[in-house]
Scaffold this motif. Structure first.
Motif, PDB file in Angstrom:
ATOM      1  N   ARG A 255       0.839  -1.208   0.000  1.00 53.75           N
ATOM      2  CA  ARG A 255       0.000   0.000   0.000  1.00 53.75           C
ATOM      3  C   ARG A 255       0.872   1.256   0.000  1.00 53.75           C
ATOM      4  NH1 ARG A 255      -3.029   2.653  -2.144  1.00 53.75           N
ATOM      5  NH2 ARG A 255      -4.685   3.918  -1.245  1.00 53.75           N
ATOM      6  N   THR A 256       1.971   1.213   0.764  1.00 56.32           N
ATOM      7  CA  THR A 256       2.907   2.354   0.787  1.00 56.32           C
ATOM      8  C   THR A 256       3.498   2.580  -0.604  1.00 56.32           C
ATOM      9  OG1 THR A 256       3.467   1.701   3.057  1.00 56.32           O
ATOM     10  CG2 THR A 256       4.888   3.337   2.023  1.00 56.32           C
ATOM     11  N   CYS A 257       3.867   1.486  -1.267  1.00 58.30           N
ATOM     12  CA  CYS A 257       4.430   1.585  -2.629  1.00 58.30           C
ATOM     13  C   CYS A 257       3.422   2.182  -3.608  1.00 58.30           C
ATOM     14  CB  CYS A 257       4.870   0.202  -3.127  1.00 58.30           C
ATOM     15  SG  CYS A 257       6.275  -0.475  -2.251  1.00 58.30           S
ATOM     16  N   GLN A 258       2.147   1.837  -3.449  1.00 61.92           N
ATOM     17  CA  GLN A 258       1.114   2.408  -4.320  1.00 61.92           C
ATOM     18  C   GLN A 258       0.999   3.922  -4.128  1.00 61.92           C
ATOM     19  OE1 GLN A 258      -2.426   0.232  -3.198  1.00 61.92           O
ATOM     20  NE2 GLN A 258      -2.106  -1.337  -4.759  1.00 61.92           N
ATOM     21  N   LEU A 259       1.171   4.366  -2.883  1.00 63.52           N
ATOM     22  CA  LEU A 259       1.002   5.795  -2.564  1.00 63.52           C
ATOM     23  C   LEU A 259       2.218   6.625  -2.981  1.00 63.52           C
ATOM     24  CD1 LEU A 259      -0.670   5.370   0.935  1.00 63.52           C
ATOM     25  CD2 LEU A 259      -1.789   6.160  -1.160  1.00 63.52           C
ATOM     26  N   TYR A 260       3.389   5.972  -3.087  1.00 68.74           N
ATOM     27  CA  TYR A 260       4.629   6.650  -3.503  1.00 68.74           C
ATOM     28  C   TYR A 260       5.283   5.813  -4.602  1.00 68.74           C
ATOM     29  CZ  TYR A 260       3.853   9.107   0.913  1.00 68.74           C
ATOM     30  OH  TYR A 260       3.297   9.846   1.931  1.00 68.74           O
ATOM     31  N   PRO A 261       4.660   5.778  -5.805  1.00 73.63           N
ATOM     32  CA  PRO A 261       5.051   4.787  -6.824  1.00 73.63           C
ATOM     33  C   PRO A 261       6.470   4.924  -7.363  1.00 73.63           C
ATOM     34  CG  PRO A 261       3.418   6.330  -7.692  1.00 73.63           C
ATOM     35  CD  PRO A 261       3.501   6.584  -6.232  1.00 73.63           C
ATOM     36  N   ASN A 262       7.075   6.106  -7.257  1.00 74.67           N
ATOM     37  CA  ASN A 262       8.415   6.286  -7.832  1.00 74.67           C
ATOM     38  C   ASN A 262       9.527   6.302  -6.783  1.00 74.67           C
ATOM     39  OD1 ASN A 262       7.312   6.479 -10.452  1.00 74.67           O
ATOM     40  ND2 ASN A 262       6.747   8.604 -10.057  1.00 74.67           N
ATOM     41  N   ALA A 263       9.166   6.163  -5.518  1.00 76.41           N
ATOM     42  CA  ALA A 263      10.148   6.262  -4.436  1.00 76.41           C
ATOM     43  C   ALA A 263      11.005   4.997  -4.342  1.00 76.41           C
ATOM     44  CB  ALA A 263       9.436   6.507  -3.114  1.00 76.41           C
ATOM     45  N   VAL A 264      12.249   5.158  -3.863  1.00 74.60           N
ATOM     46  CA  VAL A 264      13.124   4.004  -3.608  1.00 74.60           C
ATOM     47  C   VAL A 264      12.988   3.579  -2.144  1.00 74.60           C
ATOM     48  CG1 VAL A 264      14.779   4.357  -5.496  1.00 74.60           C
ATOM     49  CG2 VAL A 264      15.090   5.581  -3.326  1.00 74.60           C
ATOM     50  N   ALA A 265      13.653   2.473  -1.794  1.00 74.42           N
ATOM     51  CA  ALA A 265      13.406   1.814  -0.505  1.00 74.42           C
ATOM     52  C   ALA A 265      13.617   2.722   0.710  1.00 74.42           C
ATOM     53  CB  ALA A 265      14.254   0.554  -0.389  1.00 74.42           C
ATOM     54  N   ALA A 266      14.686   3.520   0.731  1.00 67.66           N
ATOM     55  CA  ALA A 266      14.954   4.374   1.903  1.00 67.66           C
ATOM     56  C   ALA A 266      13.770   5.310   2.165  1.00 67.66           C
ATOM     57  CB  ALA A 266      16.232   5.169   1.708  1.00 67.66           C
ATOM     58  N   THR A 267      13.250   5.895   1.088  1.00 71.38           N
ATOM     59  CA  THR A 267      12.093   6.794   1.202  1.00 71.38           C
ATOM     60  C   THR A 267      10.846   6.011   1.612  1.00 71.38           C
ATOM     61  OG1 THR A 267      13.052   8.017  -0.640  1.00 71.38           O
ATOM     62  CG2 THR A 267      10.795   8.601  -0.030  1.00 71.38           C
ATOM     63  N   LEU A 268      10.668   4.832   1.001  1.00 72.67           N
ATOM     64  CA  LEU A 268       9.470   4.030   1.267  1.00 72.67           C
ATOM     65  C   LEU A 268       9.402   3.550   2.714  1.00 72.67           C
ATOM     66  CD1 LEU A 268       9.364   2.012  -2.068  1.00 72.67           C
ATOM     67  CD2 LEU A 268       7.568   3.570  -1.268  1.00 72.67           C
ATOM     68  N   VAL A 269      10.555   3.201   3.306  1.00 73.87           N
ATOM     69  CA  VAL A 269      10.569   2.779   4.721  1.00 73.87           C
ATOM     70  C   VAL A 269      10.075   3.937   5.600  1.00 73.87           C
ATOM     71  CG1 VAL A 269      12.068   2.117   6.659  1.00 73.87           C
ATOM     72  CG2 VAL A 269      12.328   0.992   4.443  1.00 73.87           C
ATOM     73  N   HIS A 270      10.586   5.137   5.318  1.00 76.85           N
ATOM     74  CA  HIS A 270      10.168   6.326   6.068  1.00 76.85           C
ATOM     75  C   HIS A 270       8.676   6.601   5.860  1.00 76.85           C
ATOM     76  CE1 HIS A 270       9.943  10.889   6.432  1.00 76.85           C
ATOM     77  NE2 HIS A 270      10.216  10.475   7.653  1.00 76.85           N
ATOM     78  N   LYS A 271       8.218   6.524   4.601  1.00 78.44           N
ATOM     79  CA  LYS A 271       6.808   6.793   4.301  1.00 78.44           C
ATOM     80  C   LYS A 271       5.898   5.727   4.916  1.00 78.44           C
ATOM     81  CE  LYS A 271       7.608  10.432   1.705  1.00 78.44           C
ATOM     82  NZ  LYS A 271       7.435  11.770   2.299  1.00 78.44           N
ATOM     83  N   PHE A 272       6.379   4.486   4.996  1.00 77.83           N
ATOM     84  CA  PHE A 272       5.625   3.415   5.661  1.00 77.83           C
ATOM     85  C   PHE A 272       5.263   3.836   7.090  1.00 77.83           C
ATOM     86  CE2 PHE A 272       5.742  -0.117   8.651  1.00 77.83           C
ATOM     87  CZ  PHE A 272       4.889  -1.051   8.089  1.00 77.83           C
ATOM     88  N   PHE A 273       6.272   4.311   7.828  1.00 76.23           N
ATOM     89  CA  PHE A 273       6.019   4.734   9.211  1.00 76.23           C
ATOM     90  C   PHE A 273       5.137   5.984   9.253  1.00 76.23           C
ATOM     91  CE2 PHE A 273      10.133   2.406   9.862  1.00 76.23           C
ATOM     92  CZ  PHE A 273       9.573   1.357  10.591  1.00 76.23           C
ATOM     93  N   LEU A 274       5.314   6.861   8.285  1.00 71.11           N
ATOM     94  CA  LEU A 274       4.490   8.074   8.226  1.00 71.11           C
ATOM     95  C   LEU A 274       3.017   7.701   8.017  1.00 71.11           C
ATOM     96  CD1 LEU A 274       4.406  11.206   8.090  1.00 71.11           C
ATOM     97  CD2 LEU A 274       4.667  10.984   5.612  1.00 71.11           C
ATOM     98  N   VAL A 275       2.764   6.836   7.012  1.00 74.60           N
ATOM     99  CA  VAL A 275       1.378   6.466   6.679  1.00 74.60           C
ATOM    100  C   VAL A 275       0.708   5.727   7.838  1.00 74.60           C
ATOM    101  CG1 VAL A 275      -0.045   4.979   5.178  1.00 74.60           C
ATOM    102  CG2 VAL A 275       1.746   6.435   4.173  1.00 74.60           C
ATOM    103  N   PHE A 276       1.410   4.736   8.421  1.00 76.32           N
ATOM    104  CA  PHE A 276       0.728   3.869   9.395  1.00 76.32           C
ATOM    105  C   PHE A 276       0.806   4.375  10.831  1.00 76.32           C
ATOM    106  CE2 PHE A 276       1.183   1.194   5.628  1.00 76.32           C
ATOM    107  CZ  PHE A 276      -0.174   1.006   5.401  1.00 76.32           C
TER     108      PHE A 276
END
Length: 408
Positions: A255-276
């Motif tokens: 779900r995090t990847c869908q919300l930030y489709p162009n982001a790489v893993a470092a950004t996605l890990v941070h956004k995961f915690f932000l979203v949830f």
């Protein structure tokens, strides 16, 4: 492919980009050089934990699965002959091994087992699998620790094949033959199947659907490896104890990847915690809009099923029949996970500001960090020293620790 939502309008008259998931993306920002650097550092920080297999180990798994696949085809041809199928039919009867779970997602760790599914045509019965196929496996010198659990909710044969642990499920499809290019994602293959076959197919169908619904598989995999390692290190990776299991973590990352489709893993890990850390439970996490099907199987739907309204942290599998993968979550375990999401956000904030290293994210919690004074610490020690004969878990101190968390 067709995706389960509309288009995102791009600025400057560019071609619209299809979007993934039930809402449009939060950000389409491409990664910067610094994001790639942080992602490399994240990989380096995970390596000491044995999360990546080397080429040799990966090839060994592929070889074992190849042998098992040939073994299944051989067995199905033998069974077909015994059941007097004509030779022309026997030559193209097929049979196939599918994988699911962490191996299929591409996020398995060193030495992890493989979840697999044996798919057979309609003339091969479940009893054949647990009798003649079991006997055939028994004769194989590379197969050890062979055992069948035929009366389980999802019946399984477990064994070690040349050192690799395999859990093998069985599904009989309403097809005359099983071609090598068979796709399990379509709902029509579930028609007229035994409920045990439907349950056995579910793992593969969910895993395949998750991979189909993420914008970039490699970014998804690396992010999921990081989140799984974090959850294990923080003691919140367990379906049985009321936290989340592998599939649930995979869906949150997807779900995090869908919300930030162009982001790489470092950004996605941070956004995961932000979203949830900000998610308003019990709003469900959905990777796609649940589709209606006329197969009349029970699906998660709080409008129809009153019991579904009491689920505290619904994360809904994307393949029909849709289920909530987190029915074990309690108010206490949800509170613990919410705190961990917030703590993860504060740590990744520090990391991306250059104030901390990724290793900080993977530090286990101190046993006493949640307790503010000495009296509470003494109570914890007393509780964990109690007679543990009534504890049902393998680790009595863990049970007592959780009990203390739940009542504190």
């Amino acid at each position: 492919g067709v995706f389960p939502a509309g288009h995102v309008n791009m600025p400057g008259g560019q071609q619209p980009q299809k979007h993934y998931g039930i809402t449009s993306a939060i950000s389409l920002a491409p990664p910067r050089d610094i994001d790639h650097q942080y992602t490399q550092k994240l990989c380096d920080a995970m390596k000491p934990f044995g999360v990546f297999e080397d080429e040799e180990e990966l090839n060994h798994r592929l070889a074992v699965l190849g042998k098992l696949n040939n073994f299944v085809k051989e067995w199905i041809a033998e069974i077909s002959e015994l059941k007097n199928l004509p030779p022309s039919a026997i030559s193209c009867v097929g049979g196939k091994i599918f994988t699911f779970g962490s191996y299929r997602l591409g996020v398995h760790t060193k030495g992890a087992d493989i979840d697999a599914l044996c798919v057979a045509p309609r003339h091969v019965e479940r009893t054949d699998f647990f009798q003649s196929f079991f006997e055939k496996l028994k004769q194989h010198e590379e197969i050890k620790d062979l055992r069948a659990v035929e009366d389980a909710f999802v019946p399984v044969i477990k064994f070690k094949f040349d050192g690799i642990e395999i859990d093998l499920l069985f599904a009989r499809l309403a097809l005359q033959s099983i071609p090598d290019n068979l796709d399990l994602r379509g709902d029509s293959i579930l028609r007229n199947l035994d409920i045990r076959c439907i349950r056995s197919l579910n793992g593969c169908r969910v895993t395949d659907e998750i991979l189909y619904l993420v914008p970039n598989k490699e970014n998804f995999r690396l992010t999921l490896r990081a989140i799984k390692l974090w959850a294990k290190r923080r003691g919140i990776y367990s379906n049985m104890l009321g936290f989340l299991g592998g599939v649930s973590w995979a869906m949150l990352v997807a779900r995090t990847c869908q919300l930030y489709p162009n982001a790489v893993a470092a950004t996605l890990v941070h956004k995961f915690f932000l979203v949830f850390s900000k998610w308003e439970w019990p709003n469900p996490v959905l990777l796609k809009q649940p589709e209606e099907s006329n197969l009349n199987l029970p699906v998660w739907d709080p409008r129809v099923n009153p019991s579904d309204r009491y689920h505290l942290m619904p994360i809904i599998t994307p393949a029909y029949p849709q289920q909530n993968s987190t029915y074990n979550v309690s108010t206490s375990t949800r509170t613990i996970m919410s705190e961990e999401f917030k703590y993860g956000l504060s740590v990744t904030d520090e990391i991306l500001q250059g104030k901390a290293e990724w290793s900080k994210l993977f530090e286990p919690p101190s046993f006493f960090q949640k307790y503010k004074n000495q009296t509470e610490k003494i109570n914890v020690v007393k509780l964990c020293r109690r007679d543990s004969s009534t504890c049902t878990l393998k680790s009595p101190p863990l049970k007592c620790f959780l009990l203390l968390l739940f009542v504190s």
